[in-house]
Design a protein around this motif. Structure first.
Motif, mmCIF file in Angstrom:
data_model
loop_
_atom_site.group_PDB
_atom_site.id
_atom_site.type_symbol
_atom_site.label_atom_id
_atom_site.label_comp_id
_atom_site.label_asym_id
_atom_site.label_seq_id
_atom_site.Cartn_x
_atom_site.Cartn_y
_atom_site.Cartn_z
ATOM 1 N N UNK D 12 0.812 -1.206 0.000
ATOM 2 C CA UNK D 12 0.000 0.000 0.000
ATOM 3 C C UNK D 12 0.850 1.263 0.000
ATOM 4 N N UNK D 14 3.962 1.610 -1.164
ATOM 5 C CA UNK D 14 4.607 1.777 -2.475
ATOM 6 C C UNK D 14 3.583 2.189 -3.528
ATOM 7 N N UNK D 15 2.402 1.614 -3.454
ATOM 8 C CA UNK D 15 1.340 2.036 -4.366
ATOM 9 C C UNK D 15 1.038 3.517 -4.163
ATOM 10 N N UNK D 17 2.946 5.811 -2.884
ATOM 11 C CA UNK D 17 4.057 6.641 -3.350
ATOM 12 C C UNK D 17 3.969 6.834 -4.864
ATOM 13 N N UNK D 18 3.630 5.766 -5.577
ATOM 14 C CA UNK D 18 3.502 5.878 -7.028
ATOM 15 C C UNK D 18 2.369 6.828 -7.386
ATOM 16 N N UNK D 19 1.271 6.713 -6.667
ATOM 17 C CA UNK D 19 0.137 7.602 -6.928
ATOM 18 C C UNK D 19 0.513 9.057 -6.695
ATOM 19 N N UNK D 21 3.479 10.356 -6.754
ATOM 20 C CA UNK D 21 4.428 10.816 -7.777
ATOM 21 C C UNK D 21 3.684 11.296 -9.011
ATOM 22 N N UNK D 22 2.613 10.611 -9.369
ATOM 23 C CA UNK D 22 1.828 10.992 -10.550
ATOM 24 C C UNK D 22 1.140 12.342 -10.365
ATOM 25 N N UNK D 100 10.608 6.609 -0.124
ATOM 26 C CA UNK D 100 9.852 6.709 -1.368
ATOM 27 C C UNK D 100 8.652 7.634 -1.200
ATOM 28 N N UNK D 103 9.497 11.354 -0.617
ATOM 29 C CA UNK D 103 10.060 12.077 -1.763
ATOM 30 C C UNK D 103 8.972 12.753 -2.585
ATOM 31 N N UNK D 104 7.872 12.049 -2.733
ATOM 32 C CA UNK D 104 6.826 12.575 -3.599
ATOM 33 C C UNK D 104 6.145 13.793 -2.995
#
Ligand code: ADP
Ligand code: ADP
Ligand code: ADP
Lengths: 433, 112, 433, 433, 112, 112
Positions: D12, D14-15, D17-19, D21-22, D100, D103-104
């Motif tokens: 969750x 990492x998911x 963090x990816x969200x 970042x977008x 991670x 950072x975003x």
């Protein structure tokens, strides 16, 4: 029935809910690119408004109407979780994760309908329709199909992620609205081609992406069924796209990008109810059938002369029926806890159930939507004026234009700003040209 | 020879085109333009700030014709373009000296 | 080898698979924005078609060829999981999650190649090429690198997420196709600038977003290596973007948005094989090198006069080589189960292995692609006619235009609709103007 | 404090963090669509550059400054995790997942500010500002709020996902920059309307999508609090959108798509600090207040005559304050480990704390940003020349144009290519026309 | 003075421009237009519904020249624009009274 | 009657429009065009390859006026359009025969 979820399941359900939420803007862009430039914002706004309205309704009473304790199989107790009362104290994430996931389904179902009535309806009527339709049609039908004790689900009808509750339901409503609202000026004689195919492709991509949450998230666990649903969602969609493109190539001489986008959506719709019941080869077949069937079905509106502008009927109603019925043929008994389709020796039983569920939901949606649509027609009216429609609904309803790529200033005179009176403006701005 | 130029409402292009083609006109050139005139532009809102678009989208139609044809043609366009509301546009006619068809190099009436 | 996954791992792998699936449309938009307006749809369609074709092939036999029991280290047994037989009954989600994740890699690898041959190839030839190349090149090479017993992987070559199997492989194929297909009309003398940089930036963003699934998902678990790969994917990409922009600023006087987008992709490509083997500072360095190297490499096509239209060679082949080789220098032995790079006192061993893997895959891809490309040239031909190319491939191949932002109707006469014959049309529509 | 995460939590985070970042590219498109066509790339690039610069800084010392052992509650020890030293060997994914995710947040905070100074600032000055502001303002304030021992967090101030550390902080900086940089030429007298509303809507959608990661990910676990934050992020945003649209409809006569997009962002900003402390009905109220308040607040710039071009102050500063303060009223004690708001009988205590935290951060941001901005004005200058501003900053700063949809070639003569000297060019290209 | 107007194929603009510049023409103004004529428009397909685009993208080139130059210039454009296929376009010439350069206000031949 | 045509800088349109309206002009038609002339186009960079944009965005303003008004109007436009830098554009005047208002069909001076 509130499920218990471990942290992996919770991660997957929350991820899926986020993915499905993204589908509604994806749909907005998919639809928005397909209309003419002068209606793109209104088209997008119809979907966005659903995020606003249905999002709020869901929390207030929609979740409770869909998932509350069943009252006779017809409706969840709307008072049980009114305002989601009581759920915040539940230490298991299952309750609120279910609220999250379910909200996104309700939102997109309403948004789907808007494609049938592009470029011509009053934004205020659409807003009121959204409230009423969600309340009287979606929340009950969702309860019938998925609610604990809902009458369709209780029969053994399979609707993994919403072929019946969502696509047939929305497609039937779309058909009614297209007829009640009437065609766009120029329908059938003037070509109305998509104004921005890159938006359409982007929208289709976001839909596919989000649909992995829609289908694989419907396993409500990060398990083997979720993985199966994921793979089925890939292969059915891939096959449907190819099916649609081949029809176009053979029939029209060219495979179009709009065909690819449409085939993708047709495949996604088709596999939605079946994603947990078919093996991947069965899904491939289902996708192929859905792609081909919908490629032909989108022409029906010219035959029968209803302006289902963006083919909600041809893709969602037809695709939803294809997917729901094919479960009766292709359900693979090797999958744990699954039904057995006709082709696997299961006889006509499941097929009959699927048909019963599908046509019941369709009939209810047709009738209920008709009553709502006619009432609104009488009270508020559906259509903007002909002049507004010709001049562009974006300007008429939203006072905006989608694009302004010109380097030239065509405008002048700030007349009013929000916290200002005219007297606040500098002298020059007041007098203008 | 004459060049007939008409500024018309974009929605009337289809009509005008049909009228011209029925009348036997084999070609025309059209340009998207913006017009300022008696017709008032629409108002847009941008985060509460209002402003008017002074210039309204119009279409310019240009047709080369033989001298004798010019007046009739003005009538044909008038018929096709008129809706009766403010902003219907203007038609004007200018004298043209040489006219040449690029493909063949032929000039005069034969070039049209 | 099928991994066992707990629910957290499954959630992460399915999420990652969804993210990677989105990369292909992201690539379509990235590429589509870079071509001229008259070719945007064809460019997008080349990627979308790969989702259709490779998606189906993967389920039919691709997964089996890549992940089946190795036949001599060269290929997985294609019959073992034909149509994914047997996997639906596996209660562990690992099998189907692996199918899901792997499918998205196969799809994008084929799509990547299309950037080299923008605006000029027959859609039918591209379709046939996709089938053959996936079958004869991608599935085997993926097996070599990642298959249980694949010969490259068995040597100890590190390719965490596909520097060799994907980027070097696709980049080499792109070089061959660019040469066999020949340059666009006007290449080198006419500037062909991107028609829509907002699409390019959006595409780059979706690529970066999806690439977190690509790299961090390749850990095949939600663990510390996944988190490390995530961080490395961030920092290498950030550094590569900066590297490219600085090169532009110094060399050309301006840092461009196309440079930022290109730098992002260069960094992502570079870190792909290395994301599990480097520490973040090593990744930062790798990204910087990849960004700078690719910023120079994209000019090679003018020097050697091959029209690699969207720089697949300059970014993917070069970036893939940079990343693959730098592992030999920068692999940090502090990471569990990792090799030791030259800079950490590991000697030239790993570097040699990396070079061996990279150049073997490259050589195979060059030769095999050349044979396929020449055969297709002889049988089907690659190019559309010069008139079609000049007039725009979107119209010629797809009978569509990307944009129609004009308020004017330039079109007339619906001539035929799909379920209709001419006789169905109203009288007026039949006679037309 | 480094958390231990199980695999579900890691998936969750990492998911998420990816969200998140977008969200920065989402913001880039949201902002980019709102400026005039001639500045769209510069606007997008300001956000992308933040991904490059802050991404690198975070790894080098930003994480350490924010999350390292506190030095007097004021700053994390910058040397502790310099270059993330030591973290790669930690077998628990919590450390790097935290890197991670964090950072975003740092990246988008800097990017947010850029909306206030659209279309007129030197790209180089913006680059330098990003480095300094992240270092001197964001990293410390993030430590105050979230760092173990940070002085604001230690007081008991609630800032679940960054109302104070991010939105108030960035909004205050935006106000300062708008004033120091000065207005665009023509501000207040010439309407400067969005050039591409489809980009704005897409950007708003990506922001909302990503924000689920932002808020629900801030639970740092896949648990009931994450699910609650998800639901709150939905309903507050939905309500804020409706609130903004209703204000527009009543005040201006039309509900606009820009209003919907703005309302979405206002709601997201508002719920950010409160997503873990309110029940869904409370969140609905908070969203409504945020939507209405911001709809009025965006007009302040005309009143006070500062050109906060894209309303960073009106939406982020105001929305951040609304959300932060309303926690003091609406915090629901039924939520485990939560404070008690005034409306639940908790008195004024929490409200006071919230105000203290909010205004402290705001004051620091105002002062520190002012010093940085003035220093940069003296040393580098902020503005491009008037001619460049009028001609378009995309051309002036990036030598590019956002769109080229014309079928006509307006350009000629490749003069120089990157690996070539003039002598390498074919004779024809050298002489030109 | 004369105004020479040419409707040409968009792909020929580069050629025409070069030819004019080589001939010594210092300036020109071009407009994107759409032409209807003998050349047939392409067919598009939209979910199985076919229709033709009647109007084809063309470019209009306008050049102000001295009276004496006009005929030669028509030849120069003709040369640059001709491909020999239907749709190559038209050239025509109109008499112009006043010509002024905005920057300096000078008029007549010197203004070109 | 005359048709006054001006090629101007896009940024000057607002000025010119205001000047014309103040002068009593009730209508005008404008077109986005691209101009080639003494003014040099900007340079763009595309992955390290440089090229110039030869044609620069301009606006064409067309105004129909009575014969007597034409010269004055040229002056008015000149005033509004001039910035003094290269690329300010041209103004020219052409004789017009018929002028008709589409809405009413009236012709001559009354049609303007
Ligand atoms: N004096 C003029 N010169 C050139 N074009 C004009 C002139 N007056 C009007 N037009 C064009 O005609 C269009 C319609 O004019 P308008 O005054 O709005 O309505 P109407 O022609 O019906 O009176 C304008 O938008 C403009 O393009
Ligand atoms: N009568 C006309 N008046 C104005 N423009 C014309 C006329 N006829 C043709 N054109 C323009 O010339 C273009 C080419 O004409 P067309 O008839 O297609 O080919 P050709 O000139 O080779 O015979 C048309 O697209 C149109 O723009
Ligand atoms: N001979 C010409 N014919 C038609 N248009 C011209 C001519 N010369 C210049 N123009 C137009 O005038 C514009 C300005 O001309 P240019 O030579 O750049 O500057 P200036 O008029 O200040 O000397 C050009 O961009 C073009 O649109």
């Amino acid at each position: 029935m509130i499920l218990e979820l471990n942290s992996g399941d919770t991660a997957w359900v929350l991820t899926s809910a986020s993915l499905v939420l993204l589908m509604t803007p994806g749909l907005a862009l998919f639809y928005g690119g397909m209309v003419r430039a002068k209606g793109v914002l209104n088209m997008i706004m119809m979907s966005f408004l659903s995020m606003g309205i249905v999002g709020v309704l869901w929390v207030l009473y929609g979740y409770s109407m869909s998932s509350g304790t069943s009252i006779g199989g017809l409706i969840g107790n709307p008072l049980e979780y009114l305002g989601l009362a009581g759920l915040v104290t539940d230490p298991d994430p299952g309750a609120l994760a279910g609220v999250a996931f379910g909200s996104t389904f309700a939102i997109i179902t309403v948004a789907l309908i808007s494609g049938a009535i592009a470029d011509r309806v009053k934004f205020s009527t659409w807003a009121v329709f959204s409230v009423i339709w969600a309340t009287l049609v979606y929340f009950p039908v969702a309860h019938w199909v998925w609610g604990d004790g809902g009458w369709i689900g209780s029969l053994g009808v399979i609707d993994f992620a919403g072929g019946t509750a969502i696509h047939i339901n929305a497609g039937a409503a779309a058909l009614v609205l297209a007829i009640v609202v009437g065609p766009r000026i120029g329908f059938g004689t003037r070509p109305m081609r998509p104004h921005n195919m890159t938006l359409v492709m982007l929208g289709a991509a976001l839909l596919w992406f989000g649909w992995f949450g829609f289908n694989a998230g419907s396993a409500f666990a990060a398990d083997a069924i979720a993985a199966l649903a994921w793979v089925n969602t890939l292969v059915a969609t891939a096959a449907a796209m190819l099916g649609w493109l081949v029809v176009e190539k053979l029939r029209d001489g060219h495979a179009t990008s709009l065909g690819a986008a449409s085939g993708i959506v047709a495949g996604l719709v088709g596999i939605t109810p079946a994603a947990g019941s078919l093996n991947p080869v069965g899904s491939l077949l289902l996708g192929l059938v859905a792609g081909v069937a919908c490629a032909y079905a989108v022409g029906l509106k010219y035959k029968f002369n209803y302006d289902d502008s963006l083919d909600v009927v041809g893709v969602h109603l037809v695709g939803g029926l294809v997917g729901t019925l094919l479960i009766g043929l292709l359900a693979d008994p090797a999958i744990p806890d699954n039904a057995t389709g006709l082709f696997y020796g299961g006889g006509f039983g499941q097929l009959g159930l699927q048909a019963l569920g599908a046509f019941s939901a369709m009939a209810y949606s047709l009738v209920a939507t008709l009553l709502i649509a006619l009432a609104l027609k009488a009270i508020m009216g559906w259509r903007v004026s002909a002049a507004d429609e010709l001049g562009g609904i974006d300007l008429a309803e939203h006072s905006e234009a989608g694009y302004d790529l010109s380097p030239v200033y065509y405008s002048s005179k700030v007349q009013r700003t929000l916290v200002l009176t005219k007297d606040d403006l500098p002298e020059t701005a007041k007098t203008g040209a | 020879m004459k060049l007939v130029t008409a500024i018309i409402q974009p929605e009337q292009l289809e009509n005008v085109q049909k009228a011209l083609v029925r009348h036997g006109v084999a070609g025309m050139t059209i340009t998207e333009v913006s017009g300022y005139g008696r017709q008032r532009g629409h108002v847009e809102v941008y985060r509460g700030a209002e402003y008017t678009i002074d210039f309204i989208a119009k279409v310019k139609v240009e047709v080369l014709v033989d001298d004798a044809e010019a007046e009739t043609l003005v009538g044909v366009i008038l018929q096709g373009a008129r809706t009766g509301s403010v902003g219907d546009g203007k038609i004007w006619v200018v004298d043209v000296g040489i006219v040449v068809r690029v493909r063949t190099g032929e000039s005069g009436s034969g070039a049209i």
